[in-house]
Design a protein around this motif. Structure first.
Motif, PDB file in Angstrom:
ATOM      1  N   TRP A 169      11.450  11.444  -9.503  1.00 45.72           N
ATOM      2  CA  TRP A 169      10.137  11.108  -9.447  1.00 45.72           C
ATOM      3  C   TRP A 169       9.073  11.815 -10.229  1.00 45.72           C
ATOM      4  CZ3 TRP A 169       8.570   6.547  -7.797  1.00 45.72           C
ATOM      5  CH2 TRP A 169       9.504   5.720  -6.622  1.00 45.72           C
ATOM      6  N   LEU A 170       9.105  13.207 -10.142  1.00 45.88           N
ATOM      7  CA  LEU A 170       8.357  14.120 -11.170  1.00 45.88           C
ATOM      8  C   LEU A 170       8.647  13.945 -12.582  1.00 45.88           C
ATOM      9  CD1 LEU A 170       8.229  17.489  -8.857  1.00 45.88           C
ATOM     10  CD2 LEU A 170       6.670  15.356  -8.994  1.00 45.88           C
ATOM     11  N   GLU A 171       9.677  13.742 -13.034  1.00 44.94           N
ATOM     12  CA  GLU A 171      10.298  13.581 -14.284  1.00 44.94           C
ATOM     13  C   GLU A 171       9.661  12.400 -14.804  1.00 44.94           C
ATOM     14  OE1 GLU A 171      14.226  14.562 -14.847  1.00 44.94           O
ATOM     15  OE2 GLU A 171      13.762  16.654 -15.140  1.00 44.94           O
ATOM     16  N   ALA A 172       9.523  11.260 -13.988  1.00 48.76           N
ATOM     17  CA  ALA A 172       9.096   9.877 -14.208  1.00 48.76           C
ATOM     18  C   ALA A 172       7.671  10.017 -14.526  1.00 48.76           C
ATOM     19  CB  ALA A 172       9.303   8.917 -13.285  1.00 48.76           C
ATOM     20  N   GLY A 173       6.808  10.869 -14.183  1.00 46.65           N
ATOM     21  CA  GLY A 173       5.369  11.243 -14.491  1.00 46.65           C
ATOM     22  C   GLY A 173       4.510  11.281 -13.229  1.00 46.65           C
ATOM     23  N   ALA A 174       5.067  11.440 -11.991  1.00 48.53           N
ATOM     24  CA  ALA A 174       4.269  11.631 -10.829  1.00 48.53           C
ATOM     25  C   ALA A 174       3.621  12.853 -10.777  1.00 48.53           C
ATOM     26  CB  ALA A 174       5.060  11.259  -9.671  1.00 48.53           C
ATOM     27  N   LEU A 175       2.512  13.290 -10.484  1.00 46.51           N
ATOM     28  CA  LEU A 175       1.973  14.485 -10.305  1.00 46.51           C
ATOM     29  C   LEU A 175       2.596  15.194  -9.310  1.00 46.51           C
ATOM     30  CD1 LEU A 175      -0.386  16.658 -10.868  1.00 46.51           C
ATOM     31  CD2 LEU A 175      -1.899  15.393  -9.035  1.00 46.51           C
ATOM     32  N   ALA A 176       2.908  14.620  -8.045  1.00 49.91           N
ATOM     33  CA  ALA A 176       3.384  15.252  -6.870  1.00 49.91           C
ATOM     34  C   ALA A 176       3.904  14.170  -5.850  1.00 49.91           C
ATOM     35  CB  ALA A 176       2.386  15.953  -6.020  1.00 49.91           C
ATOM     36  N   VAL A 177       4.847  14.707  -5.011  1.00 48.96           N
ATOM     37  CA  VAL A 177       5.512  13.773  -3.959  1.00 48.96           C
ATOM     38  C   VAL A 177       5.262  14.281  -2.658  1.00 48.96           C
ATOM     39  CG1 VAL A 177       7.503  13.293  -5.688  1.00 48.96           C
ATOM     40  CG2 VAL A 177       7.566  15.398  -4.024  1.00 48.96           C
ATOM     41  N   GLY A 178       4.743  13.254  -1.838  1.00 49.21           N
ATOM     42  CA  GLY A 178       4.590  13.481  -0.480  1.00 49.21           C
ATOM     43  C   GLY A 178       5.991  13.547   0.346  1.00 49.21           C
ATOM     44  N   LEU A 179       6.202  14.440   1.312  1.00 47.36           N
ATOM     45  CA  LEU A 179       7.427  14.568   1.820  1.00 47.36           C
ATOM     46  C   LEU A 179       7.264  14.646   3.496  1.00 47.36           C
ATOM     47  CD1 LEU A 179       9.631  16.970  -0.148  1.00 47.36           C
ATOM     48  CD2 LEU A 179      10.060  14.862   0.203  1.00 47.36           C
ATOM     49  N   GLY A 180       7.789  13.492   3.977  1.00 41.83           N
ATOM     50  CA  GLY A 180       7.289  13.649   5.455  1.00 41.83           C
ATOM     51  C   GLY A 180       8.469  13.274   6.624  1.00 41.83           C
ATOM     52  N   GLY A 181       8.600  11.924   7.059  1.00 42.90           N
ATOM     53  CA  GLY A 181       9.377  11.726   8.034  1.00 42.90           C
ATOM     54  C   GLY A 181      10.892  11.861   7.687  1.00 42.90           C
ATOM     55  N   ALA A 182      11.346  11.677   6.294  1.00 45.77           N
ATOM     56  CA  ALA A 182      12.650  12.045   5.874  1.00 45.77           C
ATOM     57  C   ALA A 182      12.998  13.555   5.945  1.00 45.77           C
ATOM     58  CB  ALA A 182      13.082  11.437   4.641  1.00 45.77           C
ATOM     59  N   LEU A 183      11.993  14.169   5.696  1.00 42.19           N
ATOM     60  CA  LEU A 183      12.299  15.724   5.847  1.00 42.19           C
ATOM     61  C   LEU A 183      12.171  16.575   7.104  1.00 42.19           C
ATOM     62  CD1 LEU A 183      12.307  18.636   4.321  1.00 42.19           C
ATOM     63  CD2 LEU A 183       9.712  18.530   4.295  1.00 42.19           C
ATOM     64  N   PHE A 184      11.376  15.920   7.851  1.00 42.93           N
ATOM     65  CA  PHE A 184      11.089  16.621   9.311  1.00 42.93           C
ATOM     66  C   PHE A 184      11.960  15.991  10.348  1.00 42.93           C
ATOM     67  CE2 PHE A 184       7.019  17.535   7.142  1.00 42.93           C
ATOM     68  CZ  PHE A 184       7.145  19.099   7.142  1.00 42.93           C
ATOM     69  N   LYS A 185      12.715  14.764   9.862  1.00 43.02           N
ATOM     70  CA  LYS A 185      13.816  14.361  10.896  1.00 43.02           C
ATOM     71  C   LYS A 185      15.068  15.137  11.033  1.00 43.02           C
ATOM     72  CE  LYS A 185      12.141   9.672  11.042  1.00 43.02           C
ATOM     73  NZ  LYS A 185      12.452   7.928  10.520  1.00 43.02           N
ATOM     74  N   LEU A 186      15.136  16.074   9.990  1.00 41.71           N
ATOM     75  CA  LEU A 186      16.321  16.772   9.699  1.00 41.71           C
ATOM     76  C   LEU A 186      16.258  17.863  10.856  1.00 41.71           C
ATOM     77  CD1 LEU A 186      16.443  17.806   5.836  1.00 41.71           C
ATOM     78  CD2 LEU A 186      17.874  16.195   6.885  1.00 41.71           C
ATOM     79  N   PRO A 187      17.462  18.472  11.148  1.00 43.33           N
ATOM     80  CA  PRO A 187      17.569  19.441  12.123  1.00 43.33           C
ATOM     81  C   PRO A 187      16.537  20.649  11.739  1.00 43.33           C
ATOM     82  CG  PRO A 187      19.683  18.945  11.685  1.00 43.33           C
ATOM     83  CD  PRO A 187      18.826  18.105  10.686  1.00 43.33           C
ATOM     84  N   ALA A 188      16.003  21.080  12.648  1.00 43.90           N
ATOM     85  CA  ALA A 188      14.789  22.062  12.639  1.00 43.90           C
ATOM     86  C   ALA A 188      15.168  23.321  11.756  1.00 43.90           C
ATOM     87  CB  ALA A 188      14.419  22.685  13.889  1.00 43.90           C
ATOM     88  N   GLU A 189      16.470  23.837  11.776  1.00 41.99           N
ATOM     89  CA  GLU A 189      16.907  24.662  10.917  1.00 41.99           C
ATOM     90  C   GLU A 189      17.145  24.499   9.667  1.00 41.99           C
ATOM     91  OE1 GLU A 189      20.679  23.101  12.656  1.00 41.99           O
ATOM     92  OE2 GLU A 189      18.717  23.180  13.382  1.00 41.99           O
ATOM     93  N   GLN A 190      17.356  23.300   9.041  1.00 38.46           N
ATOM     94  CA  GLN A 190      17.369  22.705   7.906  1.00 38.46           C
ATOM     95  C   GLN A 190      16.045  22.511   7.175  1.00 38.46           C
ATOM     96  OE1 GLN A 190      20.324  19.737   7.234  1.00 38.46           O
ATOM     97  NE2 GLN A 190      21.768  20.396   8.979  1.00 38.46           N
ATOM     98  N   GLN A 191      15.052  21.946   7.977  1.00 37.92           N
ATOM     99  CA  GLN A 191      13.807  21.611   7.384  1.00 37.92           C
ATOM    100  C   GLN A 191      13.178  22.453   6.294  1.00 37.92           C
ATOM    101  OE1 GLN A 191      11.085  20.406  10.541  1.00 37.92           O
ATOM    102  NE2 GLN A 191      12.688  19.185  11.302  1.00 37.92           N
TER     103      GLN A 191
END
Length: 212
Positions: A169-191
């Motif tokens: 996404w960033l190399e395509a030209g986005a300034l930034a990415v939003g990370l929410g559900g997919a990240l915080f659904k990981l086990p707590a020790e992995q997040q």
């Protein structure tokens, strides 16, 4: 250049979650702050989220805490009164844009077409949220930056918490990415371990508008 733009130009990642549980949200923000994260979006998707926002804003004065999923001017005013550093929405709401302009707060409305990006910029949006990114894809970002090379896009709704996805996404030209559900659904020790790696990858990539 707003403080939020400075932060996203450096970090290239915006964590986001709904602060439904105050204690858990406090713990998460403490961990994010320890990683060097400076901006977080707290989505306004429940009455508890609205109540908890003000408490968290007071407890974390050094973080830029923004409110997401803002759909009307009354909600916008309520969150700004609680100290929201910026507001995010799934689409452009002109009345919300006007409220933000009145107080000088950054507004990141969602857009899914070239026309919507242009309209968001015309309403004063310094950064436009590209949503839903999973439908549009990185090719859309690359194509959009042809006619709109100065567009600053926050990509959400389609970014997976992997270095490959963030880099694409960033190399395509986005300034930034939003990370929410997919990240915080990981086990707590992995997040946080995963986020630390993603931040390291993202911060190494120079934003397109800063490249020579």
């Amino acid at each position: 250049m707003s403080g939020l733009l400075d932060v996203l130009t450096r970090d290239r990642v915006l964590p986001l979650f709904t602060p439904e549980d105050l204690r858990a949200s406090r713990t998460r923000l403490e961990a994010l702050q320890d990683l060097g994260v400076r901006a977080v979006e707290l989505t306004a998707r429940s009455p508890k989220a609205a109540t908890n926002f003000g408490t968290l804003r007071r407890e974390f004065p050094n973080l830029l805490l923004g409110a997401g999923t803002i759909l009307d001017p009354d909600t916008a005013r309520a969150y700004l009164a609680q100290g929201a550093a910026f507001l995010v929405g799934p689409c452009l709401i002109p009345e919300v844009a006007r409220v933000c302009r009145e107080v000088g707060a950054p507004y990141l409305p969602g857009a899914g077409t070239v026309r919507e990006v242009v309209e968001a910029q015309g309403a004063g949006a310094e950064i436009v949220k590209l949503f839903p990114a999973e439908v549009l894809g990185p090719a859309f970002v690359r194509a959009l930056r042809g006619p709109l090379p100065g567009a600053r896009l926050l990509v959400t709704g389609g970014v997976t918490p992997t270095e490959e996805s963030v880099r694409t996404w960033l190399e395509a030209g986005a300034l930034a990415v939003g990370l929410g559900g997919a990240l915080f659904k990981l086990p707590a020790e992995q997040q946080l371990r995963r986020l630390k790696a993603l931040l390291a990858t993202a911060r190494q990539l120079t934003p397109s508008e800063a490249r020579p």
